[in-house]
Motif scaffolding. Structure first.
Motif, mmCIF file in Angstrom:
data_model
loop_
_atom_site.group_PDB
_atom_site.id
_atom_site.type_symbol
_atom_site.label_atom_id
_atom_site.label_comp_id
_atom_site.label_asym_id
_atom_site.label_seq_id
_atom_site.Cartn_x
_atom_site.Cartn_y
_atom_site.Cartn_z
ATOM 1 N N LEU A 1 -1.377 62.270 59.789
ATOM 2 C CA LEU A 1 -1.817 63.671 59.858
ATOM 3 C C LEU A 1 -0.786 64.537 60.583
ATOM 4 C CD1 LEU A 1 -5.651 63.242 60.594
ATOM 5 C CD2 LEU A 1 -4.523 63.595 58.403
ATOM 6 N N TYR A 2 -0.155 63.963 61.617
ATOM 7 C CA TYR A 2 0.834 64.737 62.377
ATOM 8 C C TYR A 2 2.042 65.090 61.492
ATOM 9 C CZ TYR A 2 4.527 65.883 65.662
ATOM 10 O OH TYR A 2 5.549 66.518 66.304
ATOM 11 N N ILE A 3 2.531 64.094 60.762
ATOM 12 C CA ILE A 3 3.710 64.339 59.904
ATOM 13 C C ILE A 3 3.378 65.410 58.860
ATOM 14 C CG2 ILE A 3 5.204 63.297 58.142
ATOM 15 C CD1 ILE A 3 5.045 60.694 59.814
ATOM 16 N N THR A 4 2.192 65.290 58.265
ATOM 17 C CA THR A 4 1.790 66.281 57.254
ATOM 18 C C THR A 4 1.632 67.660 57.893
ATOM 19 O OG1 THR A 4 0.560 64.495 56.246
ATOM 20 C CG2 THR A 4 0.185 66.676 55.343
ATOM 21 N N ALA A 5 1.017 67.686 59.072
ATOM 22 C CA ALA A 5 0.809 68.975 59.753
ATOM 23 C C ALA A 5 2.148 69.647 60.038
ATOM 24 C CB ALA A 5 0.027 68.753 61.043
ATOM 25 N N ARG A 6 3.119 68.857 60.433
ATOM 26 C CA ARG A 6 4.461 69.412 60.692
ATOM 27 C C ARG A 6 5.051 69.994 59.412
ATOM 28 N NH1 ARG A 6 8.441 68.042 65.145
ATOM 29 N NH2 ARG A 6 9.704 69.258 63.747
#
Lengths: 231, 463
Positions: A80-85
């Motif tokens: 989720l963090y990578i996508t959010a970035r």
């Protein structure tokens, strides 16, 4: 001496958090996921939730299996963090002009003293307080006591499923709704693994969690891509 | 290597290859089609009774595979259903040549197919339930496709699947631990899971959003072929628990939910303002009828449910292809536009697409002289005598469905110019030929319904 601590040593370090403090922390993180608008804080709340839930899983599962649940949670947060970035944490693209921003619907604010707060944030805080009160009342009632789990795990299960349900019911935004779904699933798994000690179920539920996270990540990309902004 | 393992390996392997080659549409279709054809042939190379045909080799055709101690077995009950679904998916893949879908359509469908196959092969339904959840998570991606913007339908689809799984798992745990004193809880939990998974009342709201937001052939996968697998999964659960499936309270709850779905769909249908929503509500009529059929209980329910879903697949393919042909004519955006007001003169601009859409829609509504009528007829004659309230609602809903479509048709026949600047996109010869063929097939099956009813009976018989 000086090597990586074992799972049992980790549990010993965190002994002060085990039991009711962990359940209350979980209630807090689940409430934050319901309330907070900023994706970075949301992700922080989610990873914290998975870490604390690991302590609760250790009360119903062998510690090495509880550790596996924490690892799965960490992977979910990473996805989720990578996508959010990639989608600029749900904010507008940096090169959008003032005129283009002006076309978007403005956030409604309410003035409280010197502070201007979004009305939606206040609504969510109010809702979270109601849910917390309900969860607390229900957890004290013998009629809703899940006899298969310790009392503090009961509180954590109610917190996670209740807050998760409210979070994903309130929004269609993929990250927020997805976090609600994952929170709900975590609460349910906490209960289910207490009554069903099958390794196969543990593995397949973990795989399901990861695939749900991938699906949420895909939907985040679709919702917050540049083309979606133009639409 | 065992049969279940191969049945999972083929679609996942093919999905990976197709995803890498997704920009080369024809190649992707060929690989996808070959994968599902191989799966159908592989599933079919068994004699009834579970004896494998030796052409592929006895060592390969071991019908049992274990995943962490959970057995997955290819047995007779699901053989015919799997073959039909594999062939149906193959047919849809071929249809993507004249009627292109998103490039994610084929790989995502293959992964969903793998998960659903595993769910049906699983011998414990709690294990199968989680595999169902995995399939639903990928289905959310399929519904979204490559369309940027609203993700509401996909998120809601995922939410409902997540909500259904605890119902199934807890019911499964209660059944496994033989907690007979919780029979009413088991009934409630299984009822909840069924209405969520079959998207019946009160969880029916997202069907129309899914139809509006997804590509035209996606509903045929989601609410057609995959719904057939989900229904077979649920039927397996119910047949294994006759205490529930024979319980009059449980069956009444199903019939009430089905009737409520029909009422809600009928009301929405008369006020539908876009073609996508119109199709969504027609689909809901069919879903309501299916849930009522399930509520009949026993052998009658099996035959009627199978007939309705097989006919629904056909209706969704016809209406979906038609919808794909006319959609670009009536809307500049997929939502927020009163598309029905832009339909004037459509019958003269896109007669073939409109005919397919109307005929498929009428079939979903269960109107006479369409294939869907056979399903409604089977349901009505198999119901108790005298007919209950749910049957009266069923008949009224058919009439409402026809009226809703006629209202739309009347708009399309009007020649008044709307001032729309939408250009008429030329149809290729291939798409015209295929659309005509589909329409002919639909009419043929309407006049010879025994062709499709015997197929649905074949699916129901192993139960």
């Amino acid at each position: 001496m000086g090597g990586i601590p074992t799972i049992y040593e980790f549990l010993a370090y965190l002994d002060f958090l085990r039991g009711t403090p962990a359940a209350i922390l979980v209630l807090l993180t689940a409430s934050l996921i319901l309330i907070l608008p900023d994706w970075r804080w949301l992700l922080l709340a989610l990873i914290l939730q998975y870490l604390v839930v690991g302590l609760l899983f250790a009360d119903v599962l062998p510690p090495h299996l509880a550790f596996m649940k924490v690892l799965v949670g960490a992977f979910i947060c990473l996805i989720l963090y990578i996508t959010a970035r990639q989608v600029n944490f749900g904010r507008l693209p940096e090169d959008v002009t003032e005129e283009e921003v002006g076309q978007l619907e403005e956030e409604r604010l309410v003035q409280i003293g010197p502070y201007s707060l979004p009305i939606e944030l206040l609504f969510r805080v109010f809702l979270a307080l109601i849910v917390i009160l309900t969860i607390w009342a229900v957890s004290q009632s013998t009629g809703f006591l899940l006899t298969e789990v310790p009392e503090h795990v009961n509180l954590a299960i109610l917190s996670l499923t209740g807050m998760g349900l409210v979070t994903f019911s309130l929004t269609g935004e993929p990250l927020k709704a997805g976090m609600g779904l994952l929170t709900f699933m975590t609460g349910f798994e906490l209960f289910y693994h207490a009554i069903e000690h099958s390794i196969a179920m543990l593995v397949v539920l973990s795989i399901a969690d990861l695939i749900i996270a991938l699906s949420i990540a895909y939907l985040m990309q679709a919702r917050h891509s540049f083309l979606a902004f133009l639409d | 290597m065992t049969a279940p393992f191969i049945l999972l390996l083929i679609p996942i392997g093919a999905a990976t290859i197709v995803y890498l080659l997704r920009r080369r549409q024809t190649l992707a279709v060929i690989i996808g089609f070959l994968a599902v054809l191989t799966m159908a042939l592989f599933t079919g190379t068994r004699r009834p009774g579970g004896v494998p045909v030796s052409s592929v080799g006895e060592s390969i055709l071991n019908l049992r595979w274990e995943f962490f101690g959970q057995p997955l077995i290819l047995n007779d009950e699901i053989q015919a259903t799997l073959i039909l679904v594999y062939l149906g998916v193959g047919f849809l893949f071929i249809l993507t040549l004249p009627f292109p879908q998103d490039t994610i359509f084929i790989p995502a469908t293959l992964v969903v197919l793998a998960s659903m196959t595993a769910a049906l092969l699983a011998q414990t339904f709690v294990f199968g339930s989680v595999l169902l959840l995995i399939a639903a998570a990928v289905l959310a991606i399929l519904i979204q496709g490559e369309r940027p913007g609203s993700t509401l339908a996909s998120v809601r689809q995922l939410s409902l699947a997540v909500l259904a799984v605890p119902f199934l798992l807890i019911a499964g745990w209660m059944i496994d631990t033989v907690q007979a004193q919780f029979l009413s809880s088991i009934i409630f939990l299984l009822f909840g899971a069924i209405v969520i998974l079959m998207v019946a009342f009160p969880f029916q709201l997202w069907v129309s959003s899914t139809v509006v937001e997804s590509r035209p052939l996606v509903p045929a996968v989601t609410y057609g072929l995959i719904a057939l697998l989900v229904t077979v999964f649920l039927l397996n659960v119910l047949i294994a628990n006759p205490v529930v499936f024979g319980n009059s309270q449980f069956l009444t709850m199903l019939r009430v939910s089905g009737a409520a779905t029909l009422i809600a769909a009928s009301l929405f249908l008369l006020t539908a303002k876009s073609i996508g929503r119109l199709l969504g509500y027609l689909l809901l009529l069919d879903i309501g009828a299916t849930v009522i059929a399930l509520g009949l209980g026993g052998r009658v329910a099996l035959d009627a449910v199978m007939a309705l879903i097989v006919l629904r697949i056909l209706g969704l393919i016809l209406a979906g292809v038609g919808f794909g042909l006319i959609r670009d004519q009536v809307a500049s955006s997929l939502s927020g536009d009163n598309q029905l007001d832009r339909c004037q003169g459509l019958a003269w601009r896109k007669p073939l697409g409109l005919a397919l859409f109307i005929y498929g829609g009428l079939s979903l509504a269960g109107a006479p002289l369409t294939p869907g009528f056979a399903g409604r007829w089977a349901l009505i004659i198999n119901s108790q005598s005298p007919p209950g309230l749910s049957m009266v609602i069923l008949v009224i809903s058919v009439i409402v469905g026809v009226v809703g479509l006629l209202r739309f048709l009347a708009k399309t026949l009007s020649k008044k110019d709307t001032g729309s600047e939408v250009e008429i996109s030329p149809e290729s010869n291939a798409s015209r030929i295929v659309a005509s063929g589909l329409l002919f097939l639909g009419i043929l099956l309407a006049f010879f319904p025994q062709l499709i009813l015997s197929l649905s009976r074949m699916l129901a018989n192993p139960f």
